[in-house]
Scaffold this active site. Sequence first.
Site, short mmCIF file in Angstrom:
data_model
loop_
_atom_site.label_atom_id
_atom_site.label_comp_id
_atom_site.label_asym_id
_atom_site.label_seq_id
_atom_site.Cartn_x
_atom_site.Cartn_y
_atom_site.Cartn_z
N CYS A 46 0.72 -1.30 0.23
CA CYS A 46 0.22 0.07 0.36
C CYS A 46 0.57 1.06 0.06
CB CYS A 46 -0.85 0.08 1.60
SG CYS A 46 -1.96 -1.66 1.12
N ASP A 139 -21.53 12.45 -14.63
CA ASP A 139 -22.14 11.99 -13.86
C ASP A 139 -22.52 10.58 -12.73
OD1 ASP A 139 -21.83 9.37 -15.28
OD2 ASP A 139 -22.80 8.99 -16.68
C1 BEZ Z 1 0.78 -4.60 2.07
O1 BEZ Z 1 0.05 -3.80 2.02
O2 BEZ Z 1 2.05 -4.90 1.59
C2 BEZ Z 1 -0.39 -5.05 2.85
C3 BEZ Z 1 -1.13 -5.76 2.56
C4 BEZ Z 1 -2.31 -6.37 3.13
C5 BEZ Z 1 -2.29 -8.03 2.69
C6 BEZ Z 1 -1.19 -8.27 2.64
C7 BEZ Z 1 -0.23 -7.14 1.73
#
Ligand code: BEZ
Length: 223
Positions: A46, A139
Site C-alpha cells: 500500500c 454523471d
Molecule cells: C501490503 O500492503 O503490503 C499488504 C497488505 C495486506 C496483505 C498483504 C500485503
Amino acid sequence: MPGLLLGDVFPDFEADSTVGRISLHAFLGNSWGILFSHPRDYTPVCTTELGRAAKLSAEFSKRDVKMIALSLDSVEDHLGWSKDILAYNNDSSCNALPFPIIADNKRELAVKLGMLDPDERDKDGMPLTARCVFVIGPDKRLKLSILYPATTGRNFDELLRVIDSLQLTAQKRVATPVDWKPGDNVMVVPNLSDDEAASLFPSGVTTKDLPSGKKYLRYTPQP
Ligand code: BEZ
C-alpha cells in the site's frame, strides 16, 4: 447483496478523511473520480501504491479526475502513515498527500461497497479490504471497476491509460484495442454502419481483410 454494476449510480456517502468530513458526491462535483481502497495503513505494498499515486496526481488532475483513497484505519493513522509515504517518495516539498484518505476503521464502507477480501485477514482474524478501483464519471455513474487481492499491487500508469480510454470513448463512437495508448489508432464500434463511420471519421477508416470475409476490424486515427 449484488455488487455495483457498470452504469450504476455510485452510492453517495459521508466519511471522515485526512481532509475532514467528506461527502463523496460533493467532493467529486462535476469531475471524474477514482476511488482506490487499501487493506491497511503501514503496510508495504500500500505504501508503494500511494507513493506512486501521489507522484502521478498532476496527471490525474490534468484529466479532471479527483483522487480519493480509502483504508481500514483511523484519520490519525492515515496522517502518520502519509508522512512515511512522502518519505518513501523522497518528497520533502510538502507534508500532505495530494488526495484525501478515507478512514473506514469500522469497515462500514468496505462492506457497503463490497470491498472485503475474505482471504486476507488482520491479526484479529478480521477480513481486510481488497485493492478495489472505482472510476466514477461526472454523471456519478460507475464507469470501471477493478478488483485485485491484497497481495497484488496495482499499476497506476494502467489506471491513467484506462481513464484516457474511458474519456475518449465517452465522447466518440470508438473503442480502444488491446494495449492501446493515447495517439494510437482506435477501432470503429461495431454498431456503426460503414457509411456512418465514413462521415464520422473524415481522417479515414481502414478495414483489415479477414478469412471470414467479415469487415469488423475497422481502424481510424484517434479522433
Ligand atoms: C501490503 O500492503 O503490503 C499488504 C497488505 C495486506 C496483505 C498483504 C500485503
